[in-house]
Scaffold this motif. Structure first.
Motif, PDB file in Angstrom:
ATOM      1  N   GLN A  98       1.137  32.406 -18.019  1.00  0.00           N
ATOM      2  CA  GLN A  98       0.607  31.703 -19.174  1.00  0.00           C
ATOM      3  C   GLN A  98       1.752  31.327 -20.118  1.00  0.00           C
ATOM      4  O   GLN A  98       2.735  32.058 -20.250  1.00  0.00           O
ATOM      5  CB  GLN A  98      -0.384  32.584 -19.946  1.00  0.00           C
ATOM      6  CG  GLN A  98      -1.777  32.638 -19.359  1.00  0.00           C
ATOM      7  CD  GLN A  98      -2.720  33.387 -20.278  1.00  0.00           C
ATOM      8  OE1 GLN A  98      -2.310  34.278 -21.006  1.00  0.00           O
ATOM      9  NE2 GLN A  98      -3.998  33.035 -20.238  1.00  0.00           N
ATOM     10  N   CYS A  99       1.590  30.188 -20.780  1.00  0.00           N
ATOM     11  CA  CYS A  99       2.517  29.774 -21.833  1.00  0.00           C
ATOM     12  C   CYS A  99       1.938  30.216 -23.181  1.00  0.00           C
ATOM     13  O   CYS A  99       0.739  30.072 -23.425  1.00  0.00           O
ATOM     14  CB  CYS A  99       2.688  28.262 -21.850  1.00  0.00           C
ATOM     15  SG  CYS A  99       3.148  27.544 -20.262  1.00  0.00           S
ATOM     16  N   PHE A 109      -1.110  29.895 -29.440  1.00  0.00           N
ATOM     17  CA  PHE A 109      -1.865  28.968 -28.585  1.00  0.00           C
ATOM     18  C   PHE A 109      -1.407  29.213 -27.158  1.00  0.00           C
ATOM     19  O   PHE A 109      -0.207  29.191 -26.866  1.00  0.00           O
ATOM     20  CB  PHE A 109      -1.585  27.525 -29.014  1.00  0.00           C
ATOM     21  CG  PHE A 109      -2.146  26.485 -28.088  1.00  0.00           C
ATOM     22  CD1 PHE A 109      -3.510  26.201 -28.086  1.00  0.00           C
ATOM     23  CD2 PHE A 109      -1.326  25.787 -27.218  1.00  0.00           C
ATOM     24  CE1 PHE A 109      -4.028  25.231 -27.233  1.00  0.00           C
ATOM     25  CE2 PHE A 109      -1.836  24.819 -26.357  1.00  0.00           C
ATOM     26  CZ  PHE A 109      -3.194  24.545 -26.377  1.00  0.00           C
ATOM     27  N   THR A 110      -2.346  29.486 -26.263  1.00  0.00           N
ATOM     28  CA  THR A 110      -1.985  29.773 -24.869  1.00  0.00           C
ATOM     29  C   THR A 110      -2.547  28.689 -23.960  1.00  0.00           C
ATOM     30  O   THR A 110      -3.599  28.097 -24.227  1.00  0.00           O
ATOM     31  CB  THR A 110      -2.526  31.141 -24.413  1.00  0.00           C
ATOM     32  OG1 THR A 110      -3.952  31.140 -24.510  1.00  0.00           O
ATOM     33  CG2 THR A 110      -1.943  32.257 -25.268  1.00  0.00           C
ATOM     34  N   THR A 111      -1.808  28.457 -22.872  1.00  0.00           N
ATOM     35  CA  THR A 111      -2.216  27.454 -21.896  1.00  0.00           C
ATOM     36  C   THR A 111      -1.661  27.859 -20.535  1.00  0.00           C
ATOM     37  O   THR A 111      -0.624  28.543 -20.467  1.00  0.00           O
ATOM     38  CB  THR A 111      -1.698  26.056 -22.302  1.00  0.00           C
ATOM     39  OG1 THR A 111      -2.182  25.074 -21.386  1.00  0.00           O
ATOM     40  CG2 THR A 111      -0.184  26.024 -22.320  1.00  0.00           C
ATOM     41  N   CYS A 133       4.760  23.664 -19.515  1.00  0.00           N
ATOM     42  CA  CYS A 133       3.734  24.082 -20.459  1.00  0.00           C
ATOM     43  C   CYS A 133       3.268  22.870 -21.253  1.00  0.00           C
ATOM     44  O   CYS A 133       4.103  22.115 -21.778  1.00  0.00           O
ATOM     45  CB  CYS A 133       4.280  25.134 -21.427  1.00  0.00           C
ATOM     46  SG  CYS A 133       4.917  26.632 -20.628  1.00  0.00           S
ATOM     47  N   GLU A 134       1.954  22.682 -21.338  1.00  0.00           N
ATOM     48  CA  GLU A 134       1.384  21.580 -22.115  1.00  0.00           C
ATOM     49  C   GLU A 134       0.898  22.121 -23.450  1.00  0.00           C
ATOM     50  O   GLU A 134       0.115  23.070 -23.501  1.00  0.00           O
ATOM     51  CB  GLU A 134       0.214  20.946 -21.356  1.00  0.00           C
ATOM     52  CG  GLU A 134       0.561  20.429 -19.972  1.00  0.00           C
ATOM     53  CD  GLU A 134       1.462  19.208 -20.013  1.00  0.00           C
ATOM     54  OE1 GLU A 134       1.462  18.512 -21.051  1.00  0.00           O
ATOM     55  OE2 GLU A 134       2.153  18.954 -19.010  1.00  0.00           O
ATOM     56  N   THR A 135       1.350  21.494 -24.533  1.00  0.00           N
ATOM     57  CA  THR A 135       0.941  21.926 -25.853  1.00  0.00           C
ATOM     58  C   THR A 135       0.041  20.888 -26.503  1.00  0.00           C
ATOM     59  O   THR A 135       0.046  19.715 -26.113  1.00  0.00           O
ATOM     60  CB  THR A 135       2.164  22.194 -26.753  1.00  0.00           C
ATOM     61  OG1 THR A 135       1.718  22.698 -28.017  1.00  0.00           O
ATOM     62  CG2 THR A 135       2.963  20.926 -26.987  1.00  0.00           C
ATOM     63  N   SER A 136      -0.692  21.302 -27.486  1.00  0.00           N
ATOM     64  CA  SER A 136      -1.565  20.405 -28.227  1.00  0.00           C
ATOM     65  C   SER A 136      -0.791  19.754 -29.371  1.00  0.00           C
ATOM     66  O   SER A 136       0.079  20.383 -29.981  1.00  0.00           O
ATOM     67  CB  SER A 136      -2.758  21.188 -28.786  1.00  0.00           C
ATOM     68  OG  SER A 136      -3.440  20.437 -29.764  1.00  0.00           O
ATOM     69  N   CYS A 139      -0.783  21.640 -32.523  1.00  0.00           N
ATOM     70  CA  CYS A 139      -0.054  22.918 -32.583  1.00  0.00           C
ATOM     71  C   CYS A 139       1.267  22.794 -33.336  1.00  0.00           C
ATOM     72  O   CYS A 139       1.620  23.633 -34.142  1.00  0.00           O
ATOM     73  CB  CYS A 139       0.198  23.423 -31.157  1.00  0.00           C
ATOM     74  SG  CYS A 139       1.124  24.969 -31.063  1.00  0.00           S
TER      75      CYS A 139
END
Length: 440
Positions: A98-99, A109-111, A133-136, A139
């Motif tokens: 997990q990121c 925030f985890t993804t 890792c994809e972030t929002s 975020c």
């Protein structure tokens, strides 16, 4: 009072009577010398501390695994908000990670993480791998880390996301050299100084070195070039985490990872300098990529870029100049240089000829914005073409152990390319060598 005058007069009149005074003065002088030495080493320590802010932690374990994370970079070539984490990945796994992003105001925030191992591992259990890792966009993260699913978040393991503010700032320099590793208490000081000064003459703006272990004398030279802003030293304490191999094949050399993690450092150097430098030269400290038709490498790359506009990888032939074959004149057998440990590259001008059935090894000049993954002698993933630079335009001068040791001196080819720089090179090397003499 003139102590010297007093002692002379005393010695002439009654030598035995002035013996206590002589002993007192001797102890006083020794004490004064000790005080001077103390302040010298204290000042040296203060100078060393000035550089600590340039050094960053570069390796950290991923909790619950044997994997190691190295650095994180925003890489929107892979998609908006994509972060690439460079790791040394234990191939048996676990592969489910997990990121963790540290968003604005410290909100986590985890993804899910996507792992992509590089194709070159040379049989070792650890391999360089990219973790995506994809972030929002909500975020606005500045730090990221990796963990196994279900692990408790640990903010201490988060790394800064680099490249966030660099994309639109323009290049800091045209050319940067990436040196993958110094290890084994590296002490080839003279060749190091000569190479750094040749780099300057050729138009190199910065050298980046990953340092595992070097001698005390070389450390002083490293500090000198850091102060000049010519050198960036990245600490690379890989031996604290893995048993690094001193060779490139697992079956022959053993260990956990290829050649002190060379592939990881080269890939990190690409992303670290992606928006700082127009081109990167990926080679070793005992190799000099030398232009043979241009006065410097900037002019050569300008021409190559015009003629090869869709090329992002330039392959340069590596040629061996045996370190045990010397030129006869002794022209550069300088007394000051003899006091510095290491190889004097100016004394080795004999090049091994090409072998008919063996292709010369190569090193690489890259446009880092169009390279995704690299190995040592080839680029694994890129967004453009590659071009093999003609031998008569550019080649690597590599002073090293001979590959064709059976050849006589007469069978080697005289190549005095580096002598063309001697008017600038000799005083530059003299200056650095004089400031960093070898201990008696």
């Amino acid at each position: 009072m003139c102590w010297f005058c007093f002692l002379v007069q005393c010695s002439l009149s009654d030598p035995s009577a002035c013996l206590p005074t002589i002993l007192f003065v001797d102890h006083l002088l020794k004490f004064t010398q000790d005080i001077c030495n103390f302040w010298f080493y204290l000042l040296q320590a203060i100078m060393d501390l000035r550089h600590l802010d340039k050094f960053k932690i570069t390796i950290s374990p991923i909790k619950g695994t044997r994997h190691l994370q190295v650095s994180a970079y925003l890489d929107e070539r892979k998609g908006k908000g994509t972060v690439r984490i460079i790791t040394m990945f234990y191939r048996p796994g676990p592969h489910e990670l997990q990121c963790i992003f540290n968003c604005n105001k410290g909100v986590p925030f985890t993804t899910p993480a996507q792992v992509e191992q590089h194709s070159d591992n040379f049989g070792f259990p650890f391999v360089t791998a990219d973790v995506f890792c994809e972030t929002s966009y909500r975020c606005k993260a500045t730090h990221v880390g990796l963990q196994t699913q279900g692990s408790v978040q640990n903010n201490d393991s988060l790394m800064p996301i680099q490249n966030l503010q660099q994309r639109n700032n323009g290049f800091e320099r045209d050319l940067t050299v990436c040196i993958s590793n110094l290890f084994g208490d590296y002490n080839n000081v003279l060749q190091f100084i000569q190479t750094m000064e040749v780099y300057k003459i050729l138009g190199i703006g910065r050298v980046v070195i990953y340092n595992t272990s070097s001698s005390h004398m070389l450390e002083k030279v490293l500090h000198y070039y850091v102060n000049e802003d010519m050198l960036e030293v990245i600490p690379w304490p890989i031996s604290h985490f893995l048993n690094p191999s001193r060779g490139w094949r697992f079956e022959e050399h053993g260990g956990d990872i290829h050649y002190f993690g060379q592939l990881t450092t080269l890939n990190d150097c690409i992303y670290r300098n992606m928006y700082k430098s127009r081109f990167l030269l990926l080679n070793d400290i005992d190799e000099i990529i030398a232009p043979y038709q241009h006065t410097n490498l900037n002019l050569m790359m300008d021409e190559l870029e015009k003629k090869q506009p869709d090329t992002c990888v330039f392959l340069v032939e590596n040629h061996t100049y045996p370190f045990n074959v010397f030129e006869d004149s002794g022209r550069f057998n300088l007394s000051l240089w003899r006091q510095v440990p290491g190889i004097n590259i100016m004394k080795h001008i004999h090049r091994e000829p090409d072998r008919k059935h063996i292709v010369n090894p190569i090193k690489i000049i890259v446009n880092p914005r169009k390279v995704e993954q690299t190995s040592v002698h080839s680029v694994l993933k890129r967004f453009g073409n590659q071009y093999r630079v003609p031998f008569d335009l550019c080649r690597i001068v590599h002073v090293r152990v001979p590959l064709q040791g059976h050849l006589s001196k007469e069978e080697l080819i005289v190549d005095t390319k580096l002598w063309e720089y001697h008017k600038e090179l000799v005083p530059r090397v003299n200056k650095v060598s004089f400031m960093h003499p070898a201990p008696p």
